[in-house]
Enzyme design. Structure first.
Site, PDB file in Angstrom:
ATOM      1  N   ASN A  15       0.858  -1.185   0.000  1.00 14.05           N
ATOM      2  CA  ASN A  15       0.000   0.000   0.000  1.00 14.05           C
ATOM      3  C   ASN A  15       0.894   1.236   0.000  1.00 14.05           C
ATOM      4  O   ASN A  15       1.504   1.570   1.011  1.00 14.05           O
ATOM      5  CB  ASN A  15      -0.887  -0.029   1.256  1.00 14.05           C
ATOM      6  CG  ASN A  15      -1.702   1.236   1.428  1.00 14.05           C
ATOM      7  OD1 ASN A  15      -1.847   2.030   0.496  1.00 14.05           O
ATOM      8  ND2 ASN A  15      -2.236   1.429   2.620  1.00 14.05           N
ATOM      9  N   TRP A  16       0.952   1.901  -1.137  1.00 16.57           N
ATOM     10  CA  TRP A  16       1.838   3.076  -1.262  1.00 16.57           C
ATOM     11  C   TRP A  16       1.249   4.320  -0.603  1.00 16.57           C
ATOM     12  O   TRP A  16       1.912   5.337  -0.523  1.00 16.57           O
ATOM     13  CB  TRP A  16       2.146   3.353  -2.742  1.00 16.57           C
ATOM     14  CG  TRP A  16       3.126   2.385  -3.347  1.00 16.57           C
ATOM     15  CD1 TRP A  16       3.665   1.271  -2.762  1.00 16.57           C
ATOM     16  CD2 TRP A  16       3.722   2.465  -4.656  1.00 16.57           C
ATOM     17  NE1 TRP A  16       4.550   0.656  -3.611  1.00 16.57           N
ATOM     18  CE2 TRP A  16       4.600   1.371  -4.779  1.00 16.57           C
ATOM     19  CE3 TRP A  16       3.583   3.345  -5.726  1.00 16.57           C
ATOM     20  CZ2 TRP A  16       5.346   1.132  -5.943  1.00 16.57           C
ATOM     21  CZ3 TRP A  16       4.325   3.113  -6.881  1.00 16.57           C
ATOM     22  CH2 TRP A  16       5.195   2.017  -6.986  1.00 16.57           C
ATOM     23  N   LYS A  17      -0.004   4.254  -0.189  1.00 15.10           N
ATOM     24  CA  LYS A  17      -0.666   5.416   0.432  1.00 15.10           C
ATOM     25  C   LYS A  17      -0.465   6.664  -0.450  1.00 15.10           C
ATOM     26  O   LYS A  17      -0.418   6.546  -1.664  1.00 15.10           O
ATOM     27  CB  LYS A  17      -0.148   5.642   1.846  1.00 15.10           C
ATOM     28  CG  LYS A  17      -0.126   4.372   2.682  1.00 15.10           C
ATOM     29  CD  LYS A  17       0.104   4.658   4.134  1.00 15.10           C
ATOM     30  CE  LYS A  17       0.290   3.359   4.874  1.00 15.10           C
ATOM     31  NZ  LYS A  17       0.135   3.502   6.294  1.00 15.10           N
ATOM     32  N   HIS A 101      -9.507   0.930   5.026  1.00 16.68           N
ATOM     33  CA  HIS A 101      -8.222   1.155   5.689  1.00 16.68           C
ATOM     34  C   HIS A 101      -8.443   2.120   6.857  1.00 16.68           C
ATOM     35  O   HIS A 101      -9.238   3.059   6.753  1.00 16.68           O
ATOM     36  CB  HIS A 101      -7.204   1.736   4.697  1.00 16.68           C
ATOM     37  CG  HIS A 101      -5.806   1.714   5.237  1.00 16.68           C
ATOM     38  ND1 HIS A 101      -5.368   2.621   6.167  1.00 16.68           N
ATOM     39  CD2 HIS A 101      -4.757   0.884   4.997  1.00 16.68           C
ATOM     40  CE1 HIS A 101      -4.096   2.354   6.472  1.00 16.68           C
ATOM     41  NE2 HIS A 101      -3.710   1.301   5.778  1.00 16.68           N
ATOM     42  N   GLU A 103      -6.804   4.500   7.935  1.00 14.60           N
ATOM     43  CA  GLU A 103      -6.554   5.919   7.635  1.00 14.60           C
ATOM     44  C   GLU A 103      -7.774   6.545   6.966  1.00 14.60           C
ATOM     45  O   GLU A 103      -8.055   7.734   7.146  1.00 14.60           O
ATOM     46  CB  GLU A 103      -5.281   6.051   6.771  1.00 14.60           C
ATOM     47  CG  GLU A 103      -4.038   5.827   7.629  1.00 14.60           C
ATOM     48  CD  GLU A 103      -2.828   5.289   6.887  1.00 14.60           C
ATOM     49  OE1 GLU A 103      -2.796   5.340   5.649  1.00 14.60           O
ATOM     50  OE2 GLU A 103      -1.908   4.804   7.581  1.00 14.60           O
ATOM     51  N   GLU A 171      -5.139  -4.912  10.858  1.00 13.40           N
ATOM     52  CA  GLU A 171      -4.110  -3.892  11.032  1.00 13.40           C
ATOM     53  C   GLU A 171      -4.381  -3.100  12.316  1.00 13.40           C
ATOM     54  O   GLU A 171      -5.185  -2.150  12.306  1.00 13.40           O
ATOM     55  CB  GLU A 171      -4.124  -2.919   9.854  1.00 13.40           C
ATOM     56  CG  GLU A 171      -3.869  -3.567   8.522  1.00 13.40           C
ATOM     57  CD  GLU A 171      -3.358  -2.546   7.518  1.00 13.40           C
ATOM     58  OE1 GLU A 171      -2.233  -2.694   7.068  1.00 13.40           O
ATOM     59  OE2 GLU A 171      -4.095  -1.581   7.233  1.00 13.40           O
ATOM     60  N   GLY A 177       2.641   2.240  10.557  1.00 15.19           N
ATOM     61  CA  GLY A 177       3.578   3.343  10.332  1.00 15.19           C
ATOM     62  C   GLY A 177       4.316   3.793  11.573  1.00 15.19           C
ATOM     63  O   GLY A 177       4.953   4.846  11.574  1.00 15.19           O
ATOM     64  N   SER A 216       3.623  -2.147  10.288  1.00 17.53           N
ATOM     65  CA  SER A 216       5.084  -2.138  10.430  1.00 17.53           C
ATOM     66  C   SER A 216       5.732  -3.478  10.071  1.00 17.53           C
ATOM     67  O   SER A 216       6.697  -3.903  10.718  1.00 17.53           O
ATOM     68  CB  SER A 216       5.484  -1.697  11.839  1.00 17.53           C
ATOM     69  OG  SER A 216       5.042  -0.371  12.077  1.00 17.53           O
ATOM     70  N   GLY A 237       2.906  -1.141   4.228  1.00 18.30           N
ATOM     71  CA  GLY A 237       2.918   0.265   3.843  1.00 18.30           C
ATOM     72  C   GLY A 237       4.323   0.707   3.500  1.00 18.30           C
ATOM     73  O   GLY A 237       4.835   0.473   2.397  1.00 18.30           O
ATOM     74  N   GLY A 238       4.996   1.330   4.464  1.00 16.86           N
ATOM     75  CA  GLY A 238       6.298   1.949   4.241  1.00 16.86           C
ATOM     76  C   GLY A 238       7.309   1.056   3.532  1.00 16.86           C
ATOM     77  O   GLY A 238       8.015   1.511   2.622  1.00 16.86           O
TER      78      GLY A 238
HETATM   79  C1  PEP Z   1      -0.563   0.061   5.834  1.00 15.89           C
HETATM   80  O1  PEP Z   1      -0.365   0.934   5.019  1.00 15.89           O
HETATM   81  O2  PEP Z   1      -1.617  -0.528   5.805  1.00 15.89           O
HETATM   82  C2  PEP Z   1       0.496  -0.288   6.786  1.00 15.89           C
HETATM   83  C3  PEP Z   1       0.364  -1.359   7.499  1.00 15.89           C
HETATM   84  O3  PEP Z   1       1.577   0.585   6.861  1.00 15.89           O
HETATM   85  P1  PEP Z   1       3.003   0.272   7.518  1.00 15.89           P
HETATM   86  O4  PEP Z   1       3.480  -1.053   6.965  1.00 15.89           O
HETATM   87  O5  PEP Z   1       3.865   1.408   7.105  1.00 15.89           O
HETATM   88  O6  PEP Z   1       2.804   0.182   9.000  1.00 15.89           O
END
Ligand code: PEP
Length: 253
Positions: A15-17, A101, A103, A171, A177, A216, A237-238
Site C-alpha cells: 500500500n503506497w498510500k 483502511h 486511515e 491492522e 507506520g 510495520s 505500507g512503508g
Molecule cells: C498500511 O499501510 O496498511 C500499513 C500497514 O503501513 P506500515 O506497513 O507502514 O505500517
C-alpha cells in the site's frame, strides 16, 4: 472474481498510500522484473495512488504483479467530486481494491456500513477486495481489541461476499507506520477470532479466506509474522515503497 476451491496462496500487498511520483514506477518495474526471474510463492499486489494506477498497470502488464486501488466509492458513478468508482479502477487496469483502511476510517470518518457498501461496489465491478479492520490503542489497552475487531468484521463484510474472492487485513492502528509491531501472540489471538467470525459468517469459504496482517511489517520481522497461525499474507505500507525491501518481504512469504 469467483472463489477458487483450493487454499489461496499468501498475498503480499504493498500500500503506497499518498506516496510515489512517476519515478516510483521504477520500483514497481524492479519488483516485476525480480518476480519474472524468480517467481514468488505469494501473490503480489501493489496499490499506488489513483493517479499512478493506470501507468503502473501498464508498467507491470503481463507479469506477476497485480495492481489495485487504495479505495473506491460505494456508488457506481455520479456527483462525488474527487472520488473514484470501482469501475474506474477496473478501467485503469486494476483488479483489486483496499477498502476500510484505518486511515480512511479516521481521515474520512468512514463507517463500517460505508465500507460494506464499497465492498458491494467493488464486487459489482469485478474487483477483489481487501477489507481492513483493526483496533485503536485505547481499545487494546482496555482489553476490548477482539470484541472491537469482530464487530468491525460483522458490519464491514456484506453477505454478497459469499462465493467471491476476498481478503481481510488485520491492522492494529497503533502498529501502522509506527514501527511498533503487534506481538505474535496478539496476532495469533486476533487472527483466530477473525477466522471464527469468518467461518460463522461464510461457512467453508470462511475457513480459507486469507487474513493478512498489517502494521510495520519489515524485511526483518516478515518471516516470523508470515509463519504465524492463520496469517495468510501481509499488507505492507512503508516497506513496500522500495523494491528491495518489498521483495525481501515477498521472499519471506
Ligand atoms: C498500511 O499501510 O496498511 C500499513 C500497514 O503501513 P506500515 O506497513 O507502514 O505500517
Amino acid at each position: 472474481m469467483t472463489l477458487s476451491s483450493t487454499t489461496p496462496r499468501p498475498l503480499v500487498a504493498g500500500n503506497w498510500k499518498m506516496n510515489g511520483l512517476s519515478a516510483a514506477l521504477d520500483e514497481a518495474r524492479a519488483v516485476a522484473a525480480a518476480l519474472d526471474q524468480k517467481p514468488a510463492a505469494a501473490r503480489v499486489a501493489i496499490f499506488p495512488s489513483a493517479l499512478l494506477l493506470h501507468r503502473l498497470a501498464e508498467t507491470v502488464e503481463g507479469g506477476a504483479v497485480l495492481v489495485g486501488a487504495q479505495d473506491c466509492h460505494g456508488k457506481a458513478s455520479g456527483a462525488h467530486t474527487g472520488d473514484v468508482s470501482a469501475e474506474m479502477v477496473v478501467d485503469a487496469g486494476g483488479t483489486m481494491v483496499i477498502v476500510g483502511h484505518s486511515e480512511r476510517r479516521t481521515d474520512h470518518a468512514e463507517t463500517c456500513a460505508q465500507v460494506a457498501g464499497k465492498v458491494e461496489a467493488a464486487l459489482a465491478a469485478g474487483l477483489e477486495p481487501i477489507v481492513c479492520v483493526g483496533e485503536p490503542l485505547e481499545k487494546r489497552e482496555a482489553g476490548q481489541a477482539v470484541t472491537y475487531v469482530v464487530e468491525q468484521i460483522r458490519n464491514s463484510l456484506p453477505a454478497s461476499l459469499t462465493g467471491q474472492a476476498f481478503n481481510v487485513a488485520y491492522e492494529p492502528i497503533w502498529a501502522i507506520g509506527t514501527g511498533h509491531v503487534a506481538s505474535i501472540d496478539n496476532i495469533v489471538e486476533m487472527h483466530a477470532a477473525i477466522r471464527a467470525e469468518l467461518v460463522a459468517k461464510f461457512g467453508e469459504q470462511g475457513k480459507v479466506t486469507p487474513i493478512l496482517y498489517g502494521g510495520s511489517v519489515k524485511p526483518d520481522n516478515a518471516r516470523e509474522i508470515l509463519a504465524a497461525a492463520e496469517v495468510g499474507g501481509a499488507l505492507v505500507g512503508g516497506a513496500s515503497l522500495k523494491a528491495k525491501d518489498f521483495l525481501a518481504i515477498i521472499e519471506a512469504a
